[in-house]
Every structure is written in structure tokens, then in C-alpha cells.
Design an enzyme around this catalytic site. Structure first.
Site, PDB file in Angstrom:
ATOM      1  N   GLU A  99       0.815  -1.214   0.000  1.00 35.17           N
ATOM      2  CA  GLU A  99       0.000   0.000   0.000  1.00 35.17           C
ATOM      3  C   GLU A  99       0.850   1.266   0.000  1.00 35.17           C
ATOM      4  OE1 GLU A  99      -3.715   0.832   0.210  1.00 35.17           O
ATOM      5  OE2 GLU A  99      -3.064  -0.755  -1.139  1.00 35.17           O
ATOM      6  N   ASP A 100       1.876   1.268   0.842  1.00 38.26           N
ATOM      7  CA  ASP A 100       2.591   2.516   1.111  1.00 38.26           C
ATOM      8  C   ASP A 100       3.942   2.660   0.419  1.00 38.26           C
ATOM      9  OD1 ASP A 100       0.461   2.899   2.710  1.00 38.26           O
ATOM     10  OD2 ASP A 100       1.507   2.618   4.612  1.00 38.26           O
TER      11      ASP A 100
END
Ligand code: MN
Length: 733
Positions: A99-100
Site C-alpha cells: 500500500e505505502d
């Protein structure tokens, strides 16, 4: 992190060791936890994942200023305390990487295996869906959606551990964010933890939510509890000893502990039961854990012998477990000097489940239990929950949806406004459209799933945000019936088709009436409105269309209606010199609703045909020489002249019986000739062979007309070893 990780754990005395893995041989909390139950090989892999995650998150820091890696490590620690397997710990360490950071799930799969990447993907999927302002019903649906989306229960466990750490470090966020996240935790995540029996996590989530939602009340209760702790300790010790002695006397081996209620449960009791803090605080709670289930009732008897029980306060959650599978005996007693005492009595096994719930199978798994066995045990556990809860409708409904994560049969999707709809698995855009509103369904022309245009027949998936595009003049398509699966969509489409059907019937009825009028040499246009009106009121119908529809459906005889109309005309002197040529009913082929081609003789264009009025089926068309005709009673009023439209708009079924040599590849040869002749096979049926060389094969093929059929038969005759070809006009298969 170490400073914020325990800021709210008023009860925990010792500060936890640094959660990070050892940089050089230094012991960390996570490795200590893992060493208890994992092999060195697995721990080595986890160490690599830690390094990988730390590097991927390099340069990112949490709101508190700590390096980002502290967060995944804390999440992993929570799961390691539940003894979850290596893939789960790996997924915990990597849960925010995709996600990051720039790392893809392909890379995760390559480095750590498919199982881990699937768990990480499952988590990212959950992170993407979000519920704006939750009503209670929405919250329940959202919980179900989360559970359904996590098709592996380990995904939910990581998610809960993730949320727990976020709650533990909520202090650094703005008060608005704190309130929002705390509310969401209280509405969504704490109930999931509770329903899954993850008691320890549930309690902490509730306590933390309470702390941020009602900071003043939280602090007040905390302080009051702290102040009274000294006095209580003495009383607790005394009663513990008394209970222990009584149990030894009765030869029951057990572990007795005094327990303190958590802040939120005290608050809940105060607000729900209208009790004051001191009323609740004066109650002393104990837990007795015995070896086996049978000892629980013995221990209860022993305690009742020691202190008088409060009448009507005994609860047997062993015989009737709670919704989340919790089992225990509860009783309220009058302690020394009338001190109110609450006891919970349970076996060791029950205690494990009471604390860890669905995770207990991992926590106490046998040495060589593999993943499938664990999943199976978990599933068994969920199934047992279903069984024991069959008479509690609320929890039953929940658990039925919980089952979804193992055997999915429902799908949760979003409307453009963020509302959640539940649809049966396999639902399509059309099902969704009708679920929103029948008008949306009736007028839908296209659909978008997550902004992407999809066909109306596309299946919906969990978490899809679905938008339906409508056009004001659009109409339901009969072809939708082939793929819709919800009753609502089906019944609305059918209803529409029925209205079409009556239109068609009245068109047919008009033709039939004209035919009867023609026999009487009457021009239909010469019938006055007043004649129709009289007939409508005579029949007690609404309008002319209804009369025509009834004729079309065979409910009224065209000849009778015609005669009646003629009667009105004669009465009013309207019958003079009107003898116009009128058309017979033509069969185009698409009238399937009110006109049917008989399945006994399969008439095709070019065949001489007759129409027979059937009360329920409307007009059924047979060939002149159909053997079924003889079966009907000779009732000339029920027979109609019909003829083929010169330009039929479809293919027609016809039944061919072919006698062929019983040899390999014969069917394939015939099929390819049929296809090459621009015909289709609708059905094939090989007759039981009596052991001879030849076998009869029945085909239902589709042709345009007699000429086309003749051509097809000619082509078939070219095949060697076909001895006979017959068109069948009486067989029905
Ligand atoms: Mn996270």
C-alpha cells in the site's frame, strides 16, 4: 514506541521490552515470542521480512516520529502472542508495504511465497473499502463485508492486530481523528473481535475506544478504580484462600484468581444497569479454572456450599454457550459479611477459547497440525457456533455471514452513495439495478464497476462500487432472464414480459376477430365505437384491448364475438355493402408469447398449417398432416386458418430421424454437415441400439423453411452409411 505502546495500560506493571528484532544478537520482544513456538528456520525468514519491510518503509515515519517499522513489528507481536503461524507473522510485517511503498505484491510472492502475498493482498483490499457515516444497520453490513472479503480468517486477525496498535498509538492524532477512529473501532472492529471470541483484543479495543470517545468519563473511572485497589486487594486475597481451601477439601484441582473489571465494562454496567461506581466496585469477581468440563459443576456445588448463591443468578453457558462460543458457569454469591461475589467457573479448554476464540486453534495447536487442519478446525468451530446458536436469530444471522469467509454465498457491494447492498453470490449488474429500485432495473442500459464500464451480465464482487446507467426509454430485455439470479430482478422482468404478452395477444386476437368478421363479410373498420362500448360492458372488461387479448388467448371464441358485434350493427342499420378482403393471421415466428409452433410436428415455413386455439397456451400451430390433429375433438370453431409470413424472422425447429451405421465418428460427420448447411442442432438423442449395425439418431435441427430443409437432407444423403432420413411429425422428445 516503547513509551507510547503502554501509555494506557494502567493495569500492566512491567514495561514491555523493545519490540524490534535484534540488530545484532540483542533480544527483542518479537523474537522472544516467536522462539516459544516457531522453528529457527521460520524465525530466520521473519527476520528477512523485517529487514525487507524496514528498507521498503525507509524514510517513512509514524505520526509519533518513530520509524515506520515499529508499527508492523507491534502488529506481529500481538499475533505472535496468539501463536499464529509464520505466514501470518510475515504478512503482519509486510502488511503496509504494498500500500505505502513501491513494492508490488508480485515481489512479495517471489520473496515470501504465494500464501504470504495473498494475505497481504487481502489486507490491502480491506484497507481500500471505507464506510462513511455508519448507521447501526450499515455498521453490521460493513462488518459482514469485511469478514466476507477476508476469505482467510488470518486476514481478519492481522487486521484486528493492526487496528489494535493504531488504537494504542492514537494519542498523536488530532482529537477529531481520534474520535472518528475510536468510533469506527467501537462500531466495526471491536464487535468483530468479540464475535470471533478474541476476548483479550476485544476488551482492549473497547477500552481504548471508550478512552477517546469519552475521555472525561474514562479518566474518572480509572482514578476511582485505582483509589479503591488497595482495600480490594486484601478482600480478594481472603476470599481466594477460602475458595481454594473449599475446593481442595472437595478434591477438585483448580486455579483460583481474583479479577479486575476493565474500565469500559464498568462504565457499561453503570450506564446500562443504572448502578453507581461503588455499587459495581463492591462486587468481587473470581475465576475458577478446573481441568475438565465435568469438574465445573462439582466446583459450582462446592462454591454454593461455601457461600449462599443469589437466587436466579446462575447462568449455565456450558450447556448453552454464548453467541461467540463462550462457555462458562456464572454465579453470584453472598460472600463473607454479605460481600457480593461473582464467579466464573470453566475448564482449561473453555478458558483458552474464552480468551483467544477463533485464534485458539493456532494458540494451542498440536505440533504437526498443518494449515488445512487448522482451517478445518477453525471451520468446525464456526460451524459449531452456528449449531449452538440456531435459536438466537440475531447471532445466527451474523454467523451465517461469518460462514461466508469459508463458503461464500453472499456478496457485499456499494451504491454510488456508499450504501452497502447484500446480494447473493453470482449476482449481476441487472440484479444490482433491481435491488436499488425497480425503475433503475427496468431502465438500465449499462453498468460501471469501480468506474470501469462492464457488461450488464458481469458478476459483482465484494466491495465493488457499482453505478448503473439508465435511459428513460429503455426496456427490460428478455435475454436478461438468462443471467439474473435474484427473485426481484426475475419477477420484474417477467412482469414486463407479461404486459408485452397481453399486447401480443390482443394483436393476435384482432387478427382472429378479423378472420371471423371476414367470414361474415364485415369490414372491421365499420364497427362503431358505441358497438365496442356495449360489448365491453357486456363482458365486464376494461377496454377493447382486453376483449382482443381474451380472443388471442383462446378465452373467447372469435366467431362468437364477431356474431355479437354483427348483431349490434344489424340493430343499428350499419350493414350495407361492406365486403372487403381481409387478411388471415400470418405466422412470423417471433410471436412465441401467444402463438406457439406445436412440438409434435414442428411446422416450418412452407408447410401447410392450421391454428388450434388452446385455452391456456393461446394459438398452437400444427402442420396439416400432423397426427396429433386427429386426437383433438372435431371442433371447427377452435380451428383457424393461418399462413406463413413471407419473411419469417428466425430459424424453425424440425425433427429428423436418421438411421446410420453404428460406427465411430458418425455423429461428428453428421454434425459437421448440419453446420455446413447453415443449420443448427438443437437436440440430439441416440436411440437404444439393439446390437445391430444400424442405429436411429433423432436430431432437432433449425432451418429457415422447407427449401432449406430439403437442401440439408440432400447434403446429409451424401454421407456414406446413412441408410434413411425421415422428418418426424409425431415424435416428441
Ligand atoms: Mn497498519
Amino acid at each position: 514506541m516503547a513509551s507510547t505502546a503502554h501509555f494506557n495500560k494502567a493495569d500492566s506493571q512491567k514495561a514491555p521490552p523493545l519490540p524490534l528484532l535484534p540488530a545484532d544478537n540483542e533480544e527483542s520482544e518479537l523474537t522472544t515470542l516467536l522462539k516459544v513456538y516457531l522453528k529457527p528456520k521460520d524465525i530466520q525468514k521473519i527476520w528477512l521480512a523485517y529487514r525487507f519491510s524496514d528498507e521498503a518503509h525507509h524514510g517513512q515515519s509514524r505520526r509519533s516520529g518513530e520509524p515506520y517499522i515499529v508499527h508492523p513489528v507491534e502488529v506481529a507481536c500481538t499475533l505472535a502472542r496468539l501463536h499464529l503461524d509464520a505466514p501470518t507473522i510475515l504478512a503482519a510485517l509486510l502488511h503496509d508495504v504494498v500500500e505505502d511503498t513501491t513494492i508490488t505484491s508480485k515481489e512479495i510472492e517471489k520473496k515470501f511465497g504465494k500464501q504470504v502475498s495473498e494475505l497481504v493482498d487481502g489486507l490491502s483490499k480491506l484497507d481500500k473499502i471505507e464506510l462513511q457515516d455508519a448507521t447501526e444497520a450499515q455498521a453490521e453490513n460493513f462488518r459482514k463485508m469485511l469478514l466476507a472479503m477476508a476469505n482467510d480468517v488470518r486476514v481478519i486477525l492481522v487486521k484486528l492486530a493492526d487496528r489494535l496498535h493504531n488504537m494504542q498509538t492514537l494519542e498523536v492524532l488530532s482529537p477529531e481523528k481520534q474520535k472518528r477512529i475510536a468510533q469506527e473501532t467501537h462500531d466495526i472492529y471491536a464487535p468483530i473481535a468479540n464475535r470471533l471470541g478474541l476476548n483479550t483484543i476485544y476488551q482492549e479495543l473497547e477500552d481504548l475506544s471508550f478512552k477517546y470517545l469519552y475521555p472525561m468519563r474514562y479518566r474518572a473511572i480509572q482514578q476511582a478504580m485505582k483509589a479503591s485497589r488497595g482495600n480490594r486487594r486484601e478482600v480478594v486475597a481472603k476470599i481466594t484462600v477460602a475458595i481454594q481451601q473449599k475446593l481442595i477439601e472437595m478434591k477438585i484441582s483448580a486455579e483460583v484468581t481474583g479479577r479486575e473489571k476493565n474500565t469500559y465494562s464498568v462504565y457499561k454496567k453503570m450506564s446500562e444497569k443504572g448502578m453507581s461506581f461503588s455499587q459495581i466496585n463492591d462486587i468481587y469477581a473470581f475465576r475458577v479454572i478446573v481441568k475438565e468440563e465435568c469438574d465445573t459443576y462439582l466446583a459450582l456445588g462446592a462454591l454454593h456450599a461455601l457461600y449462599k448463591p443469589l437466587p436466579g443468578k446462575i447462568k449455565d453457558y456450558i450447556a448453552i454457550p454464548k453467541a461467540n462460543g463462550y462457555q462458562s458457569l456464572h454465579s453470584s454469591l453472598f460472600g463473607p459479611f454479605g460481600t457480593p461475589i461473582e464467579v466464573q467457573i470453566r475448564s482449561e479448554k473453555m478458558h483458552e477459547l474464552a480468551e483467544a476464540g477463533v485464534a485458539a486453534h493456532w494458540l494451542y495447536k498440536t505440533k504437526d497440525a498443518n494449515l488445512t487442519e487448522l482451517q478445518q478446525q477453525t471451520h468446525q468451530w464456526l460451524k459449531r457456533l452456528l449449531e449452538i446458536q440456531s435459536d438466537s436469530p440475531d447471532s445466527l444471522e451474523f454467523l451465517e455471514h461469518l460462514k461466508v469467509d469459508l463458503f461464500p454465498d453472499e456478496v457485499y457491494v456499494f451504491t454510488p452513495k456508499g450504501k452497502i447492498l447484500t446480494l447473493p453470490k453470482g449476482s449481476t449488474a441487472v440484479d444490482f439495478a433491481y435491488a436499488v429500485h425497480s425503475d433503475v432495473g427496468n431502465c438500465c442500459v449499462a453498468a460501471k464497476y469501480n468506474q470501469e464500464l462492464v457488461p450488464l451480465r458481469a458478476e459483482v464482487n465484494h466491495g465493488d462500487r457499482i453505478e448503473i446507467i439508465t435511459a428513460p426509454l429503455a426496456k427490460p430485455n428478455p435475454a436478461w432472464l438468462n443471467f439474473v439470479i435474484t427473485g426481484k430482478a426475475r419477477s420484474h422482468i417477467r412482469q414486463y414480459l407479461k404486459s408485452i404478452k397481453s399486447e401480443e395477444s390482443s394483436r393476435l386476437g384482432a387478427g382472429m376477430l378479423n378472420q371471423a368478421l371476414k367470414a361474415l363479410h364485415i369490414n372491421p373498420s365499420s364497427i362503431k365505437e358505441s358497438h365496442w362500448k356495449k360489448l365491453i360492458s357486456d363482458y365486464g372488461l376494461k377496454n377493447k384491448e382486453d376483449i382482443l387479448a381474451e380472443i388471442g388467448l383462446g378465452k373467447r371464441m372469435n366467431v362468437m364475438v364477431a356474431n355479437q358485434l354483427v348483431g349490434f350493427m344489424e340493430g343499428s342499420g350499419h350493414l350495407k355493402g361492406q365486403q372487403k378482403q381481409l387478411n388471415v393471421i400470418t405466422i412470423k415466428g417471433s410471436e412465441s408469447m401467444a402463438i406457439q409452433l406445436a412440438s409434435c410436428c414442428h411446422p416450418i415455413p412452407g408447410d401447410p398449417i392450421l391454428g388450434f386455439i388452446n385455452k391456456d397456451r393461446g394459438l398452437v400451430v400444427h402442420t396439416h398432416d400432423c397426427s396429433a390433429i386427429r386426437k383433438f375433438k372435431l371442433d371447427p370453431e377452435k380451428w383457424l386458418d393461418v399462413e406463413w409470413d413471407p419473411n419469417p424472422d428466425r430459424l424453425f425447429k424440425v425433427n429428423l430421424q436418421i438411421m446410420v451405421l453404428n460406427e465411430r465418428g458418425m455423429l461428428a460427420k453428421i454434425s459437421s454437415v448440419i453446420a455446413e448447411s447453415d443449420s443448427n442442432i438443437d437436440n440430439v438423442n441416440v436411440e437404444e441400439s439393439d446390437g445391430g449395425h444400424f442405429v436411429n439418431v433423432n436430431f432437432i435441427v433449425q432451418v429457415h423453411n422447407r427449401i432449406h430443409l430439403a437442401e440439408l437432407i440432400r447434403n446429409l444423403r451424401k454421407i456414406n452409411n446413412i441408410s434413411r432420413i425421415n422428418r418426424v411429425k409425431m415424435k416428441n422428445f
